[in-house]
Scaffold this motif. Structure first.
Motif, mmCIF file in Angstrom:
data_model
loop_
_atom_site.group_PDB
_atom_site.id
_atom_site.type_symbol
_atom_site.label_atom_id
_atom_site.label_comp_id
_atom_site.label_asym_id
_atom_site.label_seq_id
_atom_site.Cartn_x
_atom_site.Cartn_y
_atom_site.Cartn_z
ATOM 1 N N ASN A 26 0.755 6.139 0.886
ATOM 2 C CA ASN A 26 -0.107 5.421 -0.139
ATOM 3 C C ASN A 26 -1.167 4.918 0.644
ATOM 4 O OD1 ASN A 26 0.857 3.065 1.107
ATOM 5 N ND2 ASN A 26 3.016 3.242 0.083
ATOM 6 N N GLU A 27 -1.915 4.252 0.147
ATOM 7 C CA GLU A 27 -3.219 3.737 0.623
ATOM 8 C C GLU A 27 -2.913 2.775 1.785
ATOM 9 O OE1 GLU A 27 -6.434 1.127 -1.465
ATOM 10 O OE2 GLU A 27 -7.142 3.235 -1.879
ATOM 11 N N GLU A 28 -2.000 1.900 1.609
ATOM 12 C CA GLU A 28 -1.672 1.031 2.762
ATOM 13 C C GLU A 28 -1.070 1.576 3.980
ATOM 14 O OE1 GLU A 28 1.257 -2.987 3.460
ATOM 15 O OE2 GLU A 28 0.975 -1.919 1.534
ATOM 16 N N THR A 29 -0.318 2.593 3.613
ATOM 17 C CA THR A 29 0.491 3.390 4.910
ATOM 18 C C THR A 29 -0.580 4.167 5.528
ATOM 19 O OG1 THR A 29 1.214 4.944 3.589
ATOM 20 C CG2 THR A 29 2.770 3.169 4.098
ATOM 21 N N PHE A 30 -1.640 4.658 4.720
ATOM 22 C CA PHE A 30 -2.403 5.553 5.164
ATOM 23 C C PHE A 30 -3.609 4.819 6.216
ATOM 24 C CE2 PHE A 30 -6.467 7.882 5.540
ATOM 25 C CZ PHE A 30 -6.050 9.137 5.120
ATOM 26 N N ILE A 31 -3.911 3.548 5.664
ATOM 27 C CA ILE A 31 -4.767 2.735 6.415
ATOM 28 C C ILE A 31 -4.098 2.176 7.645
ATOM 29 C CG2 ILE A 31 -6.300 0.507 6.495
ATOM 30 C CD1 ILE A 31 -6.542 0.972 3.509
#
Length: 1078
Positions: free
Chosen positions: A27-32
C-alpha cells in the motif's frame, strides 16, 4: 590464479525490500516507509521489477567509483544490490549481445536528479565499452556535449539549482562490438520564456551568468559587456549567485567542452556574440510618442544599446530601429505598415530575444550532432537516453506546464503498454498462461489533449488561426463548449462540473484530471505562447545581419523566399515531436529510471513523506507494482534458484548432479510449498506471492545459521586439534633446544674454570723462572761491571802519559764536529720554500761557516730551480726561453722591459686563420706565422705613422696593408743586419737591412709597436735559428737610419706630450727625426 569473487544477491543483507514487487503488504504507506528506510541507510536505489527508483540524496555518495563499475560489470540484474549501474549494464549487454536497440527513460520532477542520472548512465557505458584512440575520442565528445547543453539549457529554479529547462533525447550509436560510433541529440520545448522573465527566486539560463563571471576582460570589452549583473534587465538579481556554484570555473569548463566537441574558435565566438546580443536586447526601452493621426508610436529611449547590438550583429541600425517601431502585414499583393505602441514594441523585443536564443540553442544541438554523428554507414545498434521534464504541478500552471504534462501522459501511456507487453512476452516465452490485467488506461486523457478534432491542442490551434478578435477568454469559452461533458475536464463554466459552486476555481482557469492528479491551468498566455509569433520585419532585419550565424538562424527573413503561409504553432510542433518520440521509443526495448525528490529544501538527510507520496502518485509507481504483481511477483532462473536454496533439501545439498529444473522440483516438493504458489517455466520458476519467497528466505536464513553452527563446531575442533599438535611439537623442539643449551652452558663453565686454574699455575711458574733469571742476570752484570772498571783503571794507568800530550787537539776536533753537526740539523728545519723567487735564507750562525753557508744557498737555489723547470711543458719551456732571451737582451738596458715581464708572448695577435677579411693574406703565406701584429710604420718624409700588419715567418719579414690585406714588402731574414731602439719607455724600433739587397732599395724600416720586447726577441731568435748568426741589437738614444740614399739621425728626447703618455715623432730637417718620449 584468478581472484575469487563473492557473489551476493538482491535478497542478501537487505535493508527494507530491494524490489518493491516483494513488498508485503503493498500500500502507499508501506511503499513510502520502505523508501524512507532505505534512504536513511544511504540506499537510494530500489527496484520495481526492472524499473529503478532513484531518490536524490543531495550529496555525494561513494557508490560511483571505478571499483563499483567493475562490480556491476557483466553481472545479472538481481545479483547485487539495486543500483543505476545494474540497469545500465543490463541495457548495454542486451544491446551488445542480443542485438536489441535499447532506450532508457529517465523521468521525475525538477530537482529529482534526472540530469545526474543520465550522466551516470553515459559515464557507465563509456567506462565498460571498448578502448582505443578513436573510441575514446567519441566517448569524450559524447560526454562533453553535456556541459555545453547544460550551460545553454539549464537554469536555477526554486526546486533545483541545475534544472533542465528542455527535454533531451540522445541516441548513442554502437558498432557490432559494442564500441560507440557517435550519437544524435533531439531537444524538446526549450523554456524560452525564461530568457525574458524568471519567477522570483530563480535565474535565467546558466550561460549568461557564466559569461559575465568567467570571461576575460578582453572578451568582455570585445562583446561590450560588464560584469555587473544589475546592468541587464533580463537577469534576476535576487538569485544571481548560487551557493556552491562557481560560474567562472563553469565557463572555462564549457569553453573547453566546446573545443573537445569540435567547435571552431570563430564558431564559439559567434555563439557568445549572440548571447551578448540577447542580454543587450533586454536593456532596450521604449517611450510613447503621439503622431499627427492620433495613434501612439513607440520610440527607443537610449540608442546606445541599440548601436552596440548592431555593431555586434552587423545589422544596419536604422533597419532594426524601424523593425521595433513598425509592423508590415502582407496579404497577397498588398503590404500594410502599422506602427507599434509601447506594449507591442516590448512584445516584439521579447519575442526577438526568445526566438534568437531558442534558435541559437537548436543550432547548438545541430552543431553538436554534426560533430558526434557516426562517420561510418554500417548498420548500427542504438541506445537512447531520454532525460525529460517530469510532471509539473505549480501554484500557477501555464501553457508550458500543460504541454509538459501532456508529454508525461504519453510517456505514462507507453510505459504501461510496454511494461504489460514485456510481461506478456515473458509469460509466453516461458510457457506460462497469460491472464488479463486490469489497470487504468490514460488514453482517454491523451485523447482529450491531442484529438485532431475536439482535442485541447486542436482547439487552441483553431482559435489562433481564426480571424477576428482572439483572446485567452475566447479560447476558454470554446473549451467549455466542446469539453464540457468530458469526465477529466473541469472549469467554472462547464455544465458537468462537480465544482460548479466551488469559488476556489477561478473564471480564467480550467482543470484536467491527469493520471497523476488534478492540475489547475491558468488560461492567460495560452494563445500568445502557442502562436509564438515573430514579426516578419524582425525576421528580415535579422536576415540582413552581417553576422553569419544570426543570418543563418532566420532563413524566413530572406525576401526571395517570402512565405505568406502561417508557421506552425508551438503546440502542434510539440505534438508532432512527441509523436515522433513515442514512435521511436516503441521500436526499442525500454528501461526505466524513476527519479524522486525527497524534500523541497535541496538538503541531505531530509525525507518529506508528503512530497514523496505526491511524486509516487503522479509517477504511477504503485500502479506499476500492481501490474508486475498481477501474475507472479517473483521469477528466477533455475540455476541461481537452486544455488541459493539447495541447502534446504538433503537431496540437493551439497551438490545436485542432475538438471537444475529437476533439482528445483525436488526442492519445492521437499518443502511442501502449495502447487498454486508457483509455476515452472522453460528456464525460470515463477513464484506468485511474495510471502512464499520470504518463507524461503526465512528457511534459508535458519538453515544458514545451522550450517554456520556446524561449520563453526567442525572448525573449532580442527583448530583445537591443530593447536594441540602444534603445541606438542613445539614443546618437543623447545625441550631439545633447552637440553642442548644447558649442556653447552655447563661445558662452558667447566672450560672457563679449567682455563682460570691453568692461567694461575702458568703465572706462578713464570714468575718463579723470572726471579731466577733476574738473579742470574744481576750476578753477570755485577761481574762485568767490576771487570770493566778494573780494566779501565789499568788502561788509564798505562796511557795517562800519552793522553796528556794530545788532549787539546782531540777536544778541538770533537767540538768542531759537534758544531757542524748541529748546524746541518738546524738548517734542515729552517729551509725556505721551493719557489725560485723566494730569496729568504737562514742567517749564518758562525763566522767560520760563511763560505759553506753561501755555497749551500747557491746549491739549494740551483736544485729548486731544476725542480721548478722539470714541471714545465714544452710550450711553457719555449715561452720561458723567450722570456730568458728577452731578459739577457734588454734587462737594465731598456726602460720598457720591466712592464713586459708579466705579459705573456702570444705572437699571433691577429686571428688571420679565422678572420675572412685576411683570407687573401692567409693564402699568400705558406710558412708558419710566428708574429702577426699591427704596427705603426713611420713615414720617412714627415714622421707620421701608417698602420701595417707586421708578419714574421721562419724565413721572411712581411708588411701588409691592414685594410686590404695586400702584402706591401717582403724582406728575407738574411737581409736583416741590425735592430735599433732607444733605452727609454717607448715602442719605436728600426730594422736595418743589408746594403745592396733588393729589400734595402727604399731604405731601413722605422716602426712603433705596443709589443716591442716580444717582437725584437722573436726576431732575434728566428734570425739566429735560420742564419746561425746573432742579430745585432743596438740600444741607444741616437742612431742612424738609412732612408733611400740619405742617412737620418733618430733622436729620443724627454718632453711633455699633448697626447698624454703616447710618444710622438717629428721630422726636424732632412738629417734629424726627433722622438719625444714622456
Amino acid at each position: 590464479m584468478a581472484k575469487m569473487e563473492v557473489k551476493t544477491s538482491l535478497l542478501d543483507n537487505m535493508i527494507g525490500v530491494g524490489d518493491m514487487v516483494l513488498l508485503e503488504p503493498l500500500n502507499e504507506e508501506t511503499f513510502i516507509n520502505n523508501l524512507k528506510k532505505r534512504f536513511d541507510h544511504n540506499e537510494i536505489y530500489t527496484y520495481i521489477g526492472s524499473v529503478v527508483i532513484s531518490v536524490n540524496p543531495y550529496r555525494s555518495l561513494p557508490i560511483y567509483s571505478p571499483e563499483k563499475v567493475e562490480d556491476y560489470r557483466n553481472r545479472n540484474f538481481y545479483e547485487l544490490s539495486p543500483h543505476i549501474f545494474a540497469l545500465s549494464d543490463e541495457a548495454y549487454r542486451s544491446l551488445r549481445d542480443q542485438d536489441k536497440d535499447q532506450c532508457i527513460l529517465i523521468t521525475g520532477e525538477s530537482g529529482a536528479g534526472k540530469t545526474e542520472a543520465s550522466k551516470l548512465v553515459m559515464s557507465y557505458v563509456a567506462a565498460v565499452c571498448g578502448k582505443g584512440a578513436e573510441v575514446n575520442q567519441v566517448k569524450e565528445q559524447l560526454l562533453q556535449s553535456n556541459p555545453v547543453l547544460e550551460a545553454f539549457g539549464n537554469a536555477k529554479t526554486v526546486r533545483n539549482d541545475n534544472s533542465s529547462r528542455f527535454g533531451k533525447y540522445m541516441d548513442i550509436e554502437f558498432d557490432f562490438k559494442g564500441d560507440p560510433l557517435g550519437g544524435v541529440i533531439s531537444n524538446y520545448l526549450l523554456e524560452k520564456s525564461r530568457v525574458v522573465k524568471q519567477p522570483r527566486g530563480e535565474r535565467n539560463f546558466h550561460v549568461f551568468y557564466q559569461l559575465l563571471s568567467g570571461a576575460s576582460e578582453e572578451l568582455l570589452n570585445k562583446l561590450t559587456l560588464e560584469r555587473d549583473f544589475s546592468r541587464y534587465n533580463y537577469l534576476s538579481l535576487d538569485s544571481a549567485k548560487v551557493n556552491g556554484v562557481d560560474d567562472a570555473a563553469n565557463f572555462r569548463t564549457v569553453r573547453n567542452a566546446m573545443q573537445i566537441v569540435g567547435f571552431m574558435d570563430h564558431e564559439a565566438e559567434s555563439v557568445l556574440e549572440v548571447v551578448a546580443a540577447v542580454l543587450k536586447l533586454g536593456n532596450i526601452e521604449f517611450k510613447p510618442e503621439s503622431r499627427v493621426n492620433g495613434l501612439d508610436e513607440s520610440k527607443i529611449k537610449d540608442k546606445n544599446e541599440l548601436k552596440e547590438i548592431c555593431e555586434l550583429t552587423g545589422i544596419d541600425q536604422s533597419v532594426l530601429e524601424r523593425a521595433f517601431s513598425f509592423r508590415t502585414v502582407e496579404a497577397k499583393q498588398e503590404k500594410v505598415s502599422t506602427t507599434l505602441n509601447v506594449a507591442q514594441a516590448y512584445y516584439a523585443r521579447d519575442a526577438l530575444a526568445k526566438n534568437l536564443y531558442s534558435r541559437l540553442f537548436s543550432w547548438l544541438v545541430n552543431r553538436i550532432n554534426e560533430s558526434i554523428k557516426a562517420q561510418t554507414k554500417v548498420r548500427k545498434k542504438v541506445m537512447g537516453v531520454l532525460d525529460i521534464y517530469g510532471f509539473e504541478i505549480f501554484e500557477d500552471n501555464s501553457f508550458e506546464q500543460f504541454i509538459i504534462n501532456y508529454c508525461n501522459e504519453k510517456l505514462q501511456q507507453i510505459f504501461i503498454e510496454l511494461t504489460l507487453k514485456e510481461e506478456q512476452e515473458e509469460y509466453i516465452r516461458e510457457g506460462i498462461e497469460w491472464t488479463h490485467i486490469d489497470y487504468f488506461n490514460n488514453a482517454i486523457i491523451c485523447d482529450l489533449i491531442e484529438n485532431n478534432t475536439n482535442g485541447i491542442l486542436a482547439m487552441l490551434d483553431e482559435e489562433c488561426l481564426r480571424p477576428g478578435t482572439v483572446t485567452d477568454e475566447t479560447f476558454l469559452e470554446k473549451l467549455n463548449q466542446v469539453c464540457a461533458t468530458h469526465q477529466h475536464f473541469e472549469s467554472r463554466m462547464s455544465k458537468s462540473s462537480r465544482f460548479l459552486n466551488d469559488t476556489s476555481l477561478p473564471h480564467s482557469c480550467f482543470r484536467i484530471q491527469h493520471y497523476a492528479g488534478k492540475v489547475l491551468y491558468q488560461v492567460e498566455g495560452f494563445v500568445d505562447k502557442n502562436n509564438d509569433l515573430l514579426y516578419r520585419d524582425l525576421s528580415q532585419a535579422m536576415w540582413k545581419a552581417g553576422h553569419t550565424l544570426i543570418k543563418s538562424l532566420f532563413p524566413e527573413g530572406n525576401p526571395a523566399k517570402i512565405n505568406l503561409k502561417r508557421p506552425p504553432t508551438a503546440g502542434s510542433q510539440f505534438k508532432a515531436s512527441v509523436a515522433t518520440l513515442m514512435k521511436n521509443l516503441q521500436t526499442k526495448n525500454p528501461n526505466y529510471i524513476r527519479c524522486i525528490k525527497p524534500n523541497d529544501k535541496k538538503a541531505a538527510h531530509i525525507f518529506s513523506e508528503a512530497l514523496v507520496c505526491h511524486q509516487i502518485r503522479y509517477l504511477g509507481l504503485l500502479e506499476n507494482v500492481r501490474v508486475r504483481r498481477a501474475g507472479y511477483a517473483f521469477r528466477q532462473a533455475y540455476e541461481p534458484c537452486l544455488e541459493r536454496y539447495k541447502m534446504l533439501c538433503k537431496q540437493t545439498w551439497p551438490h545436485w548432479k542432475g538438471p537444475a529444473r529437476a533439482g528445483v522440483e525436488v526442492l519445492f516438493n521437499e518443502l511442501e510449498i502449495p502447487v498454486e504458489e508457483y509455476s515452472f517455466g522453460r528456464s525460470k520458476i515463477f513464484i506468485r506471492n511474495p510471502r512464499t519467497l520470504f518463507k524461503l528466505e526465512d528457511l534459508r536464513k535458519q538453515r544458514l545459521e545451522d550450517l554456520a553452527t556446524l561449520i563453526q563446531k567442525i572448525y573449532r575442533g580442527w583448530k583445537c586439534r591443530t593447536h594441540f599438535l602444534l603445541m606438542r611439537k613445539s614443546q618437543i623442539v623447545i625441550a631439545a633446544w633447552y637440553r642442548r643449551y644447558a649442556q653447552q652452558k655447563r661445558y662452558q663453565q667447566i672450560k672457563s674454570s679449567a682455563l682460570v686454574i691453568q692461567s694461575y699455575i702458568r703465572g706462578w711458574k713464570a714468575r718463579k723462572i723470572l726471579r731466577e733469571l733476574k738473579h742470574q742476570k744481576r750476578c753477570e752484570e755485577a761481574a762485568t761491571t767490576i771487570a770493566a772498571y778494573w780494566r779501565g783503571t789499568q788502561v788509564r794507568r798505562e796511557y795517562r802519559k800519552f793522553f796528556r800530550a794530545n788532549a787539546g787537539k782531540k777536544i778541538y776536533e770533537f767540538t768542531l764536529q759537534r758544531i757542524v753537526q748541529k748546524y746541518f740539523l738546524e738548517m734542515k728545519n729552517k729551509m725556505p720554500s721551493l719557489s725560485p723567487v723566494d730569496k729568504n735564507w737562514p742567517p749564518r750562525p758562525y763566522l767560520f761557516l760563511d763560505s759553506t753557508h753561501k755555497e749551500l744557498k747557491r746549491i739549494f737555489h740551483l736544485w729548486r730551480c731544476k725542480k721548478y723547470r722539470d714541471q714545465f711543458t714544452d710550450q711553457q719551456k719555449l715561452i720561458y726561453e723567450e722570456k730568458l732571451e728577452a731578459s739577457e737582451l734588454f734587462k737594465d738596458k731598456k726602460a720598457l722591459y720591466p712592464s713586459s715581464v708579466g705579459q705573456p708572448f702570444q705572437g699571433a695577435y691577429l686571428e688571420i686563420n679565422k678572420n675572412p677579411k685576411y683570407k687573401k693574406l692567409k693564402d699568400a703565406i705558406e710558412e708558419k706565422i710566428i708574429i702577426a701584429e699591427v704596427v705603426n710604420k713611420i713615414n720617412r718624409a714627415n714622421g707620421k705613422s701608417t698602420s701595417r700588419i707586421f708578419l714574421l715567418t721562419n724565413n721572411n719579414l712581411l708588411l701588409a696593408d691592414q685594410k686590404s690585406g695586400q702584402i706591401k714588402s717582403e724582406v728575407p731574414l738574411v737581409d736583416v743586419t741590425k735592430v735599433s731602439m732607444s733605452s727609454q719607455n717607448d715602442g719605436f724600433f728600426a730594422v736595418h737591412l743589408k746594403e745592396g739587397s733588393e729589400a734595402a732599395s727604399k731604405g731601413d724600416f722605422l716602426f712603433s709597436s705596443d709589443h716591442l720586447i716580444e717582437m725584437a726577441t722573436k726576431l732575434y731568435r728566428t734570425t739566429l735559428s735560420q742564419t746561425k748568426q746573432k742579430l745585432n741589437i743596438e740600444i741607444s738614444d741616437e742612431f742612424l737610419v738609412q732612408f733611400r740614399q740619405d742617412k737620418v739621425c733618430v733622436k729620443f728626447i724627454q718632453g711633455n706630450q699633448k697626447n698624454g703618455s703616447v710618444p710622438t715623432c717629428k721630422r726636424k730637417n732632412n738629417r734629424l727625426l726627433e722622438v719625444a718620449v714622456p
